[in-house]
Structures are given as structure tokens and as C-alpha cells.
Design an enzyme around this catalytic site. Structure first.
Site, PDB file in Angstrom:
ATOM      1  N   GLY A 127       0.848  -1.189   0.000  1.00 42.58           N
ATOM      2  CA  GLY A 127       0.000   0.000   0.000  1.00 42.58           C
ATOM      3  C   GLY A 127       0.877   1.229   0.000  1.00 42.58           C
ATOM      4  O   GLY A 127       0.876   1.991  -0.976  1.00 42.58           O
ATOM      5  N   HIS A 172      -7.504   6.090 -12.938  1.00 43.83           N
ATOM      6  CA  HIS A 172      -6.543   5.615 -11.936  1.00 43.83           C
ATOM      7  C   HIS A 172      -7.223   5.163 -10.647  1.00 43.83           C
ATOM      8  O   HIS A 172      -7.021   4.027 -10.212  1.00 43.83           O
ATOM      9  CB  HIS A 172      -5.525   6.715 -11.604  1.00 43.83           C
ATOM     10  CG  HIS A 172      -4.514   6.310 -10.581  1.00 43.83           C
ATOM     11  ND1 HIS A 172      -4.784   6.301  -9.221  1.00 43.83           N
ATOM     12  CD2 HIS A 172      -3.237   5.889 -10.697  1.00 43.83           C
ATOM     13  CE1 HIS A 172      -3.722   5.881  -8.559  1.00 43.83           C
ATOM     14  NE2 HIS A 172      -2.763   5.636  -9.431  1.00 43.83           N
ATOM     15  N   GLU A 223      18.567   3.101   5.912  1.00 47.89           N
ATOM     16  CA  GLU A 223      17.641   2.639   6.950  1.00 47.89           C
ATOM     17  C   GLU A 223      16.270   2.280   6.395  1.00 47.89           C
ATOM     18  O   GLU A 223      15.646   1.315   6.852  1.00 47.89           O
ATOM     19  CB  GLU A 223      17.475   3.709   8.044  1.00 47.89           C
ATOM     20  CG  GLU A 223      18.566   3.694   9.102  1.00 47.89           C
ATOM     21  CD  GLU A 223      19.714   4.620   8.778  1.00 47.89           C
ATOM     22  OE1 GLU A 223      20.598   4.797   9.632  1.00 47.89           O
ATOM     23  OE2 GLU A 223      19.699   5.187   7.658  1.00 47.89           O
TER      24      GLU A 223
END
Length: 710
Positions: free
Chosen positions: A141, A284, A444
Site C-alpha cells: 500500500g 486511476h 535505513e
């Protein structure tokens, strides 16, 4: 297919090498019918929900069909088959494409669930969720997170193949990514690391439709993705995303590559088949609408069919494409496992258990025993030594490495500072992948996601370290781990302003409670070497969610040895909180402290005792574990054996070098809080602590004044 970085002749040769037994048994007409079935189910589900993103499912249906019908090896009856290919929909908003694939492919996702798309409680949520839908390999997501998780999966496959051989570990990781994924900075970290590690079994299928929510992607980006990925060591291929032959050739070339991951630019039309909306931003993120949906269904060959009705012959094609091949692949793999079990039963059985993230039954006892050797007790005439908990962690790690198979460490270019690598660990490098330590570089974002991907893959027990202040970079991945309920272990050092001279940019203030506020994350903040051992064990015993271990740069007192010289508190951290040292005088105060500040609280307790005030010191290494204990146990920590007849309960006091607001909510009205509600300062750690009010006598004086007023 148009070529990217390889020549046409090289593509043809690669296609022959990569085709193998995945040669198509479907005509292009078959594949087109199968792709249209995906489109129809996606359109109908989104229309029924009156919500969703039809653009990607319509545009990428052809690519997905060729991949699933001719290349992808999965087992619909056993979605957790360890040697399956992984399929990651990084562009998770296109979830209906994945749900349609799973349904038609034979997974336990009935049509009724597709009809409940985005309905509360269904197996078809708005974005794919691991553990909710059979066949979903990772929750996606947040854009680019799927891509980065897939890097961890591909790295695990390479490492486990090097360890056990290709007969037990031999599969690909495929990613569908969109423009949004590639615009997110995380994609650069992921691509850079994957290229450096030469993860040749990682294949990214880029939905290159040149449309985003706002309109054409040219509004916000003009990147040359071919040059970008080539520069990071990838094989770059380009194909017409609606030409079955071109898609097949690109996938064959990707599978044939042995030195580089592959990036395939699939040039598609967003919303393909929607007559007036295809190729526009309008398709979209919103349903097509009644008239447009009907026109699209006619284009797919279902003009007069009822919604969700798929032709029987097309369903049979999908069954043949996915389920039958998957069953054969899994059966072949099981035969290889049986053969290995006969020749080397103990090693093979342990390896197979690891693939399902199972630890050996006796590992905790072995770990405890190994710790005794690593943490040598001081001699009779010697006082216990003070040391930073990051140092204690490094020692505990030595014991853990000897007792927990599959342990793999890493750091974001802070290995000496985090103490995340033992002398016995070997760095993992391409192309052999033999080792147990990963240099993630200053990445990171990528490290957090890759650790999750490794856990999801199975077979390894990964952990990764950086400074606590930089946990913000990893927060999206930590949140996903908590949502997926997977046992990822994050190591964060330099826990407070006590780290000193690096100053406020590196001194975490809000981070402890920021992490605690993530549901289903357990945060462990050990106070000394004994608590480090126990917290590490508790974190690894947890299997239903991630854990974060918070460690200090500065030295801390050996509080357990001071308060409990007879060792009666062994494994006390497994309850999350416990009485470290009870009140000696009349019990009037309960001191709640975590991590580095337990040493401080011990000094505060001593200062109060000299004034005749009894204070109970409660060490709270993990508030989340403490919350799981009985109400009676927790109430005892609050008030001990205080005599309620006089109506006087102990004053509750928190000590932690961070924001205090949440402590106020935790301990209730009337509690006192000593912490830091501002940014830190550059200077010696002890001097900064004192300047910001964390000085034992000053704290004791404030508590005494409060008692006098009462």
C-alpha cells in the site's frame, strides 16, 4: 519487444536459456481471454464497491497473465509452500488484479469474496494484507514498500540456496511496481542494494503507463528509469505490455540473467479497454461508472454476461495454468526434500523447520547456558562493572549466535556503534552469499523493509541496527511489520541525550513513545547486562509481532547485580516490569524507570531513603509485556502492600529521558514525571542530563517537596 541495455541477439539467446519447461502451452488468444477475465472481475468488483483503482488491473492484466500462466510457480492448495515464487504487488492500490489472479488461479478465495471487495471483514481489503488473504505474500500500500520488502525476500532466497542447495531453495521474486513506487526515495535504496548484491532472481515489472493521480507523470518527474537502473547494476528490458510474445521474451531474458536483477519496463495503457477513459488519470483511482464499465465489458467479450460471470473454458485455462503446474512443482520439491532427509535427516529437518520460522525447542536453555560463559561473573573481591547496554548486547549476541540457527545480523553502516556483529560473523557478499552479516549501507528505509521481507520469506532470523533517532526512517516498515504480525527484530542504540556530544540531531526525545504508540510493537529498553539478555530472549520468543531493542551508548550501572546479588530475579523481564529493589523505609513512593534511567532511579531511591522516605523501584523494560500481565500483578507494582486504611497510596513517579506526556496517561492523575520535553544539547552526556533536570538529588528534592505538601 524493444531492447534496453541488451542487444536483440542477446535477448534471443537469453530467451532460449530461460524458457526451459515454461514453454507456453497457451495460444495468444487463450492468454488474451485469460487477461480479459482478470479485467472483468476487477471492473465488476470495483463497480460493486463503488471504490477502487481500475487503472492498474486493466493495464497490467496482460503482463500478469503471461507471468502467472507461463512462469510463476505457486501452490494454491499450499500458499505457504516455502519454495514458491514470490509475487509482490508493490503498487498495492491495484489489489483487484491480485485478487482476481488468486481466485482464478485456484486459491481459497471464492467469488463471494471478490463481490465483497473493500467491505468490512472481507478477505479482499482495499490494499493486499498478509495473513488476511491466501496467497498474499506481503502487505502493500505505502508505495515502494513492496519493492523493498521483495529485496529482502530475494536476498533470503540467495542466502538459503547457498546454504542448502538449489534442490531445496530455487525460486524467483517478482514485483509489480508503478510510477509512484519509483518516485518514492525508498525505491532508490532498494534498487541500489539489490544491484550491489547482484540479486539475479529479483524481477521488477514496471507498469510504465505515464499516468499518476494528478495527471501525466511529466507533471512531476522526467527520470530516465532505464539509465537509473542500469547505473545501479540492473539488467534493463523494455516490452510492449499488451504484446504477449514481447512480455514472454522479456520474462525469459530476466530469468536467464545470472548476475543482475532485472527491471522490465512494461509499456502499458492505464485502464486498457475502457473506451473513453483509458490512458487518462480519470481511470486511476475511481470506478469506471456504469456506462463505461458496460462498454469495457463488451470489449472484453462479456457484453451480455452477468456481472462476475466468467466463461467456463477460461476458468479451465486458469486452472491448468496455475494450479496444475503448482502441484507438480511442489511435488517435485517434496521429493527432493525426502531425498535430503534420507541422506542428512537432522540438518535437513532443522532447515525445513526454519523455513516455517520455527526455532529449536531447546534454544532458550542453550542461550542461557551460553550467556554464563560470555558474561563471566566478577571475582569475589571485584565489583560488577558498569557498561553500555550496546556492549552487553554484543556479548549476548555471541551467545545467541551459538544457539539460534539461521541468525542473520546487519546494520545501516553503524556496525561498530551498534555492536551488531560478532567476531565470528561473516559478511554476506555476491555472488556466493555465504555468511550471516549484511552491510546494508546508509539505507535505513531499505533495511527496515528488507528485514521484514526476510522474515516473510522464512528460513532466517534477521535483525538490523541503527541509532534510535534514525528509527524514523524505518517507521513505515516497522508499522507494516506490526500490521502483518511478523517477528522482525530491530536494534536501536544511542537511546537518549546521554549519548552526548553528537547533539540534538542525534538525541532521541519523542522516539520511545513514538514507537510505543505503534500497535502490536513491543519495545524493550533493558537497564543493564542482565536485562539485555532477558529482553533479547523475550523479543525472540515473541512470534506474533515485531520487537525493538533500545540500547545505550553511555555506561550504566549493573543495577540487577546491585539490587539482586543472589540472582532471585532471573527472567523477571519476561513480565515486562518488576520490583527491582523494594522500599526499605516507610513506603511512600513508587519509582518507574526504564533502560538507562534505572541507574538514575537507583540513585534517587538511595537519596530518598537517606531522608527516611521508602521508595519502591520498578524497572519497566517493556510496557507492552507488562500490559499483558494480570491486573493483580500490575496493581501490586503500583501500590505494593500499602495500607489503604489510611487512604494514602504511594506517589507514582516516572523517570525516562524522553517526552513525559504519555507517562502521564499511563500512571494516572497525580503522578510526577521526570523526563525531557524539549530537544537536547551538545555536550558530555552526563552534563546534558544534569542540565535538562535528570540529576538524582534534584529529582529526590522535588519528590520530597511533593510529599511535604501532601
Amino acid at each position: 519487444m524493444t531492447q534496453g541495455s541488451a542487444t536483440a541477439s542477446q535477448h534471443k539467446q537469453a530467451a532460449r536459456q530461460g524458457q526451459g519447461d515454461n514453454m507456453s502451452c497457451f495460444t495468444n488468444a487463450d492468454l488474451q481471454s485469460m487477461a480479459h477475465a482478470l479485467r472483468l472481475l476487477s471492473v465488476d468488483a470495483i463497480e460493486a464497491a463503488k471504490s477502487g483503482h481500475p487503472g492498474l488491473p486493466l493495464g497490467m492484466a496482460d503482463v500478469a497473465t503471461v507471468l502467472w500462466a507461463e512462469f510463476l510457480n505457486v501452490s494454491p492448495t499450499n500458499p505457504a509452500w516455502p519454495n514458491r515464487d514470490r509475487f509482490v504487488l508493490s503498487a498495492g492500490h491495484g489489489s483487484m488484479l491480485l485478487y482476481a489472479l488468486l481466485h482464478l488461479g485456484g486459491f481459497d478465495l471464492p467469488l463471494a469474496q471478490l463481490k465483497q471487495f473493500r467491505v468490512l471483514g472481507s478477505q479482499t481489503p482495499g490494499h493486499p494484507e498478509y495473513g488476511e488473504t491466501p496467497g498474499v505474500d506481503v502487505t502493500t500500500g505505502p508505495l515502494a514498500q513492496g519493492f523493498a520488502h521483495a529485496v529482502g525476500m530475494a536476498l533470503s532466497e540467495a542466502m538459503l540456496r547457498a546454504e542448502a542447495g538449489a534442490d531445496l531453495m530455487d525460486h524467483f521474486t517478482y514485483v509489480v511496481a508503478g510510477d509512484g513506487c519509483l518516485m518514492e526515495g525508498l525505491s532508490s535504496e532498494a534498487a541500489s542494494f539489490a544491484g550491489h548484491m547482484k540479486l539475479a532472481r529479483l524481477v521488477v515489472l514496471f507498469d510504465d503507463n505515464k499516468i499518476s493521480i494528478d495527471g501525466p507523470t511529466s507533471l512531476a518527474t522526467s527520470d530516465d528509469h532505464a539509465k537509473r537502473f542500469e547505473g545501479m547494476g540492473w539488467q534493463v528490458l523494455t516490452c510492449d505490455g499488451h504484446d504477449m510474445d514481447a512480455i514472454r521474451q522479456a520474462l525469459q531474458a530476466a530469468r536467464a540473467e545470472t548476475q543482475r536483477p532485472s527491471f522490465i519496463r512494461c509499456q502499458t495503457t492505464i485502464g486498457y479497454g475502457a473506451p473513453t477513459k483509458q490512458g487518462t488519470a480519470a481511470v486511476h483511482g475511481a470506478p469506471l461508472g456504469g456506462d463505461e464499465a458496460c462498454a469495457a465489458r463488451a470489449t472484453f467479450g462479456y457484453k451480455d454476461a452477468a456481472p462476475f460471470e466468467i466463461k467456463n473454458d477460461v476458468q479451465d485455462l486458469w486452472q491448468k495454468a496455475v494450479a496444475q503446474r503448482g502441484q507438480k512443482r511442489e511435488a517435485d520439491w517434496q521429493k527432493a526434500c525426502d531425498k535430503k532427509l534420507q541422506s542428512d535427516p537432522l540438518t535437513t529437518q532443522l532447515f525445513l523447520e526454519r523455513l516455517h520460522n520455527q526455532h529449536p525447542q531447546n534454544w532458550t536453555a542453550a542461550f542461557d547456558q551460553a550467556c554464563k560463559a560470555v558474561f563471566a561473573a566478577p571475582k569475589a573481591d571485584e565489583a560488577p562493572l558498569s557498561e553500555a547496554t550496546r556492549v552487553s548486547f554484543g556479548k549476548a549476541l555471541e551467545a545467541l549466535q551459538k544457539t539460534l540457527p539461521g541468525l542473520v545480523g546487519g546494520s545501516a553502516d553503524l556496525t561498530p556503534s551498534n555492536n551488531t556483529k560478532t567476531k565470528a560473523m561473516k559478511a554476506v557478499t555476491a555472488p556466493d552469499y555465504v555468511g550471516d552479516y549484511i552491510h546494508f549501507g546508509v539505507r535505513e528505509h531499505l533495511m527496515g523493509a528488507a528485514l521484514n521481507g526476510m522474515v516473510l520469506h522464512g528460513g532466517l532470523v534477521p535483525y538490523g541496527g541503527t541509532f534510535l533517532a534514525f528509527s524514523d526512517y524505518m517507521r513505515p516498515a516497522i508499522r507494516l511489520a506490526a500490521l502483518m504480525k511478523i517477528p522482525t527484530l530491530y536494534i536501536f542504540t544511542h537511546d537518549s541525550v546521554g549519548l552526548g556530544e553528537d547533539g540534538p540531531t542525534h538525541q532521541p526525545i519523542e522516539h520511545l513513545w513514538g514507537l510505543r504508540d505503534i500497535p502490536n510493537l513491543s519495545l524493550f529498553r533493558p537497564a543493564d547486562a542482565s536485562e539485555v539478555q532477558e529482553c533479547l530472549k523475550a523479543a525472540l520468543l515473541r512470534r506474533d509481532g515485531p520487537s525493538a531493542l533500545i540500547l545505550s551508548r553511555q555506561k550504566v550501572a549493573p543495577v540487577r547485580a546491585i539490587a539482586d546479588p543472589k540472582g532471585q530475579l532471573q527472567d523477571a523481564c519476561l513480565k515486562g516490569g518488576y520490583v527491582l529493589k523494594d522500599a526499605l523505609g516507610p513506603y511512600q513512593v513508587t519509582l518507574w524507570a526504564t533502560g538507562s534511567e534505572v541507574s538514575l532511579a537507583l540513585l534517587v531511591q538511595q537519596a530518598l531513603e537517606t531522608q527516611g522516605v521508602g521508595a519502591r523501584l520498578v524497572s519497566v523494560p517493556c510496557l507492552e509485556l507488562l500490559a499483558q500481565q494480570s491486573s493483580l500483578y500490575r496493581r501490586t507494582l503500583y501500590q505494593g502492600n500499602a495500607d489503604g486504611a489510611e487512604g494514602a497510596l504511594p506517589v507514582q513517579v516516572s523517570l525516562e529521558a524522553g517526552v513525559t506526556r504519555s507517562w502521564a496517561a499511563y500512571l494516572g492523575k497525580g503522578a510526577m514525571h521526570f523526563g525531557i520535553d524539549r530537544f537536547g544539547a551538545s555536550g558530555k552526556g552526563e552534563a546534558v542530563m544534569h542540565a535538562l533536570g535528570l540529576e538524582p538529588q534534584a529529582i529526590a528534592n522535588s519528590i520530597l517537596q511533593r510529599l511535604q505538601k501532601a
